[in-house]
Design an enzyme around this catalytic site. Structure first.
Site, mmCIF file in Angstrom:
data_model
loop_
_atom_site.group_PDB
_atom_site.id
_atom_site.type_symbol
_atom_site.label_atom_id
_atom_site.label_comp_id
_atom_site.label_asym_id
_atom_site.label_seq_id
_atom_site.Cartn_x
_atom_site.Cartn_y
_atom_site.Cartn_z
ATOM 1 N N VAL A 124 4.860 -1.232 3.064
ATOM 2 C CA VAL A 124 4.707 0.186 2.722
ATOM 3 C C VAL A 124 5.449 0.464 1.419
ATOM 4 C CG1 VAL A 124 5.033 2.555 3.486
ATOM 5 C CG2 VAL A 124 4.555 0.753 5.171
ATOM 6 N N LYS A 125 4.682 0.949 0.440
ATOM 7 C CA LYS A 125 5.263 1.239 -0.878
ATOM 8 C C LYS A 125 5.705 2.695 -0.892
ATOM 9 C CE LYS A 125 4.060 -0.467 -5.447
ATOM 10 N NZ LYS A 125 2.936 -0.613 -6.375
ATOM 11 N N ILE A 126 6.964 2.893 -1.228
ATOM 12 C CA ILE A 126 7.558 4.230 -1.148
ATOM 13 C C ILE A 126 8.269 4.525 -2.468
ATOM 14 C CG2 ILE A 126 9.340 5.597 0.035
ATOM 15 C CD1 ILE A 126 8.794 4.071 2.557
ATOM 16 N N ALA A 181 0.876 -1.179 0.000
ATOM 17 C CA ALA A 181 0.000 0.000 0.000
ATOM 18 C C ALA A 181 0.904 1.217 0.000
ATOM 19 C CB ALA A 181 -0.905 -0.010 1.228
ATOM 20 N N SER A 221 2.468 5.043 0.154
ATOM 21 C CA SER A 221 2.449 6.336 0.828
ATOM 22 C C SER A 221 2.492 7.413 -0.257
ATOM 23 C CB SER A 221 3.680 6.452 1.735
ATOM 24 O OG SER A 221 3.947 7.805 2.005
#
Ligand code: G3P
Length: 220
Positions: free
Chosen positions: A85-87, A59, A61
């Site tokens: 967390v996808k950054i 998902a 950010s």
């Protein structure tokens, strides 16, 4: 190679999961917008995906500064133990990746286009790195060659933690084949392409003749 499904569509995720091939899910703001997603429902939507697939669920950010990315990342990670967390692969993203990974939060660095970007992402602590293939093809460059550079460079080093390459921006069965031949750990595949992977005219023709011959056996 493991398969993730690259979609935010719950029906597609349920269907792919029912085939027993879906080891994880990747989403991004565009995929969520495409299904008519609302901001207020986003966290619940991520939780629902995690209930369908028992594997990493990325998902993204949308903050652009390290503090904002960390804040959003902590919130997303608190939704479910499988949230990754996808950054984006930007310098503030690297700094946020360092902080989140030190807290034990898994990060997927996305929008990665070069091997040096991937090496930096791995050094910063990224658990997953997503080189994009199709978007290179869109600008008449060879996305598979770029992916191969990334896979080869990462394989040369020990980063002190597990790092897996997710071949992303996959548009065709050939992209999947090439990613598997070079040993990419994971391909995240749109549902439509996942369906295409199982189709072959010789399979259809063979099945047709088996069924026709079985009909003759039945009537003999
Ligand atoms: O997960 C992100 C990536 O797969 C996006 O693909 O088709 O929008 O370039 P695409």
């Amino acid at each position: 190679m493991k398969f993730f499904v690259d979609t935010a569509d719950l029906r597609e995720i349920e269907e792919a999961a029912s085939w027993g091939v879906c080891a994880g899910v990747t989403t991004n703001p565009t995929l969520y917008q495409r299904i008519g997603g609302k901001l207020a429902d986003f966290h619940n939507h991520v939780k629902r995906i995690c209930e369908i697939v028992d594997g990493p669920v990325s998902a993204e950010s949308v903050a652009l500064d390290r503090d904002g990315i960390v804040r959003e990342g902590e919130e997303l990670a608190s939704l479910h133990r499988n949230v990754v967390v996808k950054i984006p692969t930007i310098t503030e993203g690297l700094a946020a990746t360092k902080i989140l990974s030190e807290q034990g939060i898994a990060v997927n660095m996305t929008l990665c286009f070069t091997a040096p970007q991937a090496l930096l992402a791995a050094r910063a602590g990224a658990r997953y790195i997503s080189p994009f293939v199709g978007r290179f093809d869109d600008i008449s460059e060879d996305g598979i060659e770029h992916l191969s550079n990334t896979v080869n460079c990462l394989a040369n080093y020990d980063f002190g933690h597990e790092v897996e390459v997710i071949a992303a921006s996959i548009r065709s069965a050939n992209h999947v084949l090439q990613a598997a031949l070079m040993g990419a750990d994971i391909a995240t595949v749109p549902f439509k392409v996942l369906e295409q992977l199982m189709k072959h005219p010789l399979t259809d023709r063979g099945l047709e003749s088996f069924l026709a011959d079985w009909e003759k056996v039945r009537n003999a």
